[in-house]
Design a protein around this motif. Sequence first.
Motif, mmCIF file in Angstrom:
data_model
loop_
_atom_site.group_PDB
_atom_site.id
_atom_site.type_symbol
_atom_site.label_atom_id
_atom_site.label_comp_id
_atom_site.label_asym_id
_atom_site.label_seq_id
_atom_site.Cartn_x
_atom_site.Cartn_y
_atom_site.Cartn_z
ATOM 1 N N LEU A 131 0.807 -1.210 0.000
ATOM 2 C CA LEU A 131 0.000 0.000 0.000
ATOM 3 C C LEU A 131 0.838 1.257 0.000
ATOM 4 C CD1 LEU A 131 -2.807 -0.879 2.567
ATOM 5 C CD2 LEU A 131 -2.851 -1.084 0.092
ATOM 6 N N THR A 132 2.127 1.155 0.282
ATOM 7 C CA THR A 132 2.935 2.355 0.437
ATOM 8 C C THR A 132 3.928 2.557 -0.697
ATOM 9 O OG1 THR A 132 4.539 1.128 1.778
ATOM 10 C CG2 THR A 132 2.766 2.243 2.939
ATOM 11 N N LEU A 133 3.966 1.650 -1.645
ATOM 12 C CA LEU A 133 4.885 1.804 -2.768
ATOM 13 C C LEU A 133 4.243 2.690 -3.819
ATOM 14 C CD1 LEU A 133 6.144 -1.882 -3.051
ATOM 15 C CD2 LEU A 133 7.265 0.052 -1.935
ATOM 16 N N THR A 134 4.334 3.991 -3.638
ATOM 17 C CA THR A 134 3.661 4.932 -4.514
ATOM 18 C C THR A 134 4.664 5.838 -5.185
ATOM 19 O OG1 THR A 134 3.405 6.508 -2.712
ATOM 20 C CG2 THR A 134 1.603 4.947 -3.060
ATOM 21 N N SER A 135 4.275 6.352 -6.324
ATOM 22 C CA SER A 135 5.106 7.305 -7.038
ATOM 23 C C SER A 135 5.161 8.614 -6.289
ATOM 24 C CB SER A 135 4.507 7.540 -8.432
ATOM 25 O OG SER A 135 5.046 8.701 -9.006
ATOM 26 N N PRO A 136 6.300 9.311 -6.290
ATOM 27 C CA PRO A 136 6.368 10.585 -5.589
ATOM 28 C C PRO A 136 5.425 11.628 -6.156
ATOM 29 C CG PRO A 136 8.327 10.238 -6.967
ATOM 30 C CD PRO A 136 7.586 8.947 -6.928
ATOM 31 N N ASP A 137 4.969 11.438 -7.399
ATOM 32 C CA ASP A 137 4.045 12.398 -7.993
ATOM 33 C C ASP A 137 2.581 12.008 -7.784
ATOM 34 O OD1 ASP A 137 5.938 14.119 -8.902
ATOM 35 O OD2 ASP A 137 6.171 13.112 -10.837
ATOM 36 N N LEU A 138 2.334 10.865 -7.123
ATOM 37 C CA LEU A 138 0.972 10.377 -6.967
ATOM 38 C C LEU A 138 0.221 11.228 -5.944
ATOM 39 C CD1 LEU A 138 -0.898 8.129 -7.948
ATOM 40 C CD2 LEU A 138 -0.179 6.781 -5.982
ATOM 41 N N ARG A 139 -0.962 11.682 -6.329
ATOM 42 C CA ARG A 139 -1.737 12.516 -5.432
ATOM 43 C C ARG A 139 -2.475 11.689 -4.402
ATOM 44 N NH1 ARG A 139 -5.844 15.183 -8.824
ATOM 45 N NH2 ARG A 139 -5.544 13.370 -10.133
ATOM 46 N N GLU A 140 -2.673 12.244 -3.219
ATOM 47 C CA GLU A 140 -3.531 11.639 -2.214
ATOM 48 C C GLU A 140 -4.781 12.481 -2.118
ATOM 49 O OE1 GLU A 140 -1.870 10.866 1.564
ATOM 50 O OE2 GLU A 140 -0.552 9.280 0.852
ATOM 51 N N GLY A 141 -5.946 11.852 -2.293
ATOM 52 C CA GLY A 141 -7.198 12.586 -2.269
ATOM 53 C C GLY A 141 -7.518 13.140 -0.895
ATOM 54 N N GLN A 142 -8.296 14.203 -0.890
ATOM 55 C CA GLN A 142 -8.772 14.813 0.346
ATOM 56 C C GLN A 142 -9.832 13.914 0.981
ATOM 57 O OE1 GLN A 142 -8.261 18.358 1.607
ATOM 58 N NE2 GLN A 142 -6.351 17.989 0.526
ATOM 59 N N ILE A 386 -14.629 24.272 0.103
ATOM 60 C CA ILE A 386 -13.657 23.180 0.186
ATOM 61 C C ILE A 386 -12.716 23.216 -1.016
ATOM 62 C CG2 ILE A 386 -13.414 20.667 0.048
ATOM 63 C CD1 ILE A 386 -15.990 20.492 1.743
ATOM 64 N N LEU A 387 -13.266 23.402 -2.200
ATOM 65 C CA LEU A 387 -12.446 23.451 -3.410
ATOM 66 C C LEU A 387 -11.480 24.629 -3.371
ATOM 67 C CD1 LEU A 387 -15.136 22.594 -6.102
ATOM 68 C CD2 LEU A 387 -13.250 21.137 -5.354
ATOM 69 N N SER A 388 -11.940 25.755 -2.851
ATOM 70 C CA SER A 388 -11.079 26.926 -2.742
ATOM 71 C C SER A 388 -9.924 26.674 -1.780
ATOM 72 C CB SER A 388 -11.895 28.131 -2.270
ATOM 73 O OG SER A 388 -11.075 29.266 -2.094
ATOM 74 N N ALA A 389 -10.239 26.001 -0.655
ATOM 75 C CA ALA A 389 -9.196 25.701 0.329
ATOM 76 C C ALA A 389 -8.165 24.742 -0.240
ATOM 77 C CB ALA A 389 -9.825 25.110 1.592
ATOM 78 N N VAL A 390 -8.623 23.741 -0.998
ATOM 79 C CA VAL A 390 -7.707 22.780 -1.615
ATOM 80 C C VAL A 390 -6.827 23.477 -2.644
ATOM 81 C CG1 VAL A 390 -7.557 20.742 -3.079
ATOM 82 C CG2 VAL A 390 -9.195 20.785 -1.196
ATOM 83 N N ALA A 391 -7.440 24.342 -3.460
ATOM 84 C CA ALA A 391 -6.693 25.038 -4.508
ATOM 85 C C ALA A 391 -5.618 25.938 -3.922
ATOM 86 C CB ALA A 391 -7.643 25.862 -5.375
ATOM 87 N N SER A 392 -5.893 26.562 -2.785
ATOM 88 C CA SER A 392 -4.929 27.493 -2.181
ATOM 89 C C SER A 392 -3.767 26.776 -1.517
ATOM 90 C CB SER A 392 -5.625 28.380 -1.157
ATOM 91 O OG SER A 392 -6.128 27.604 -0.077
ATOM 92 N N ASN A 393 -3.923 25.457 -1.312
ATOM 93 C CA ASN A 393 -2.856 24.696 -0.658
ATOM 94 C C ASN A 393 -2.290 23.611 -1.546
ATOM 95 O OD1 ASN A 393 -2.767 25.615 2.310
ATOM 96 N ND2 ASN A 393 -4.949 25.319 1.950
#
Length: 406
Positions: A131-142, A386-393
């Motif tokens: 479960l932890t072998l992920t690409s460094p560019d892989l996104r983690e969902g909110q 929520i979308l605005s907060a995600v976009a700003s971070n």
Amino acid sequence: MAQTDKDIVLISEDSAFSDRIGALVRRQPGFALQQCNATLSTMNGKAVDLARTSELIIFQASTNTASDIEALKGIAKSGSAARILAVSDSTVPFGLAHSLLQVGATEVVPDTVADAELSRILSRLSMPRRLTLTSPDLREGQVIAVSKARGGIGATTLAVNLADHLVGQKKRFGKSVTRKVVLVDLDLQFGAVAGFLDLQPNDALYSLAKDRIDPDSVFLEQAIVKTASGLAVIAAPDGFMPLNALQPDQIRALIYRLQQSYDFVIVDLPHAMVDWLTPVLEAANTVLIVSGTSVPFVQQTRRLIDFFKDQNPSLNIEVVVGQEKKPLLKSRRHAEAAKALETEFRHWLPPDAKAAEEAMDRGRPLSQTASGSALNKEIAQISARILSAVASNRDPKNLKAERRER
């Protein structure tokens, strides 16, 4: 897909240390603990053998760090994939502790770390390796959890329609915006998400608990149903299911896998305190508590906030006032409720029984049955916030991954 207990080895000559760590490990099901009254360096070849067959090695770093370094080098040479947690005396110099990381320790923590934090570290390090072998560019969902101070106040209405708005709406003119969103109904006994979306109840979560299944890709294929808008849903089972049937490690793995595949993971929580809430709260970015402003509501909500913060001190918690229209001028009761909860009431779900009931009867979200209703507009505002907060971070790595997807 049968799931077996994960082997954890604890190495220490200090009985007090072993008792403390052992108690933390046994507090969570799914761990088979083996304790060794020794130091890592005196284990010789046995440490290498244990590392080959175990998920996690925990050892108390000795004052003779050089000996521990040599022992770690031997484990590294053996090709073992076990993770290694070194718990060092707080007097050990940082440079020596850092050298343990360089030769194979996965993580080094001081023995002064609080039990709650140490429990989170143990849970993370004992997660199945695949479960932890992920690409460094892989996104983690909110992860957004929706809770409630009591039933019947609109929490599931919020969860369903928030997920719908986060997916995005197809536009007749201009570019449509769609996101990958999954809605998970973890209200195992009284979950109503399936009914809200005209879906059949799903026994996947029941099988997960009954058969101790690892929530892998095969499980997700069987568990997830998609609506016409593209919203993915894991519904609650149809029959009665004990709330404690699921195990924390199963929920932790489930949430983690969903984060790797979806932009948003919306979790509808039960009105109960169970062990497997902890991994949900640890992964969550935000918890929305649907409540009221009367004294009983405030008391229940205060208890929820304290419990959630205890599990994840950095958790963002927002109280959404249910079944009440936003007042032009807040009353004294509103001010006192906000003060008691140490929050600001930003969102109010107005009572709109006609719109809510029509949406439920048709098994459709409000955006399709009552897009102009005050209730739908308020949930749309929560989604936009929520979308605005995600976009700003946004992280630069995430932006790079998004560009490739386009």
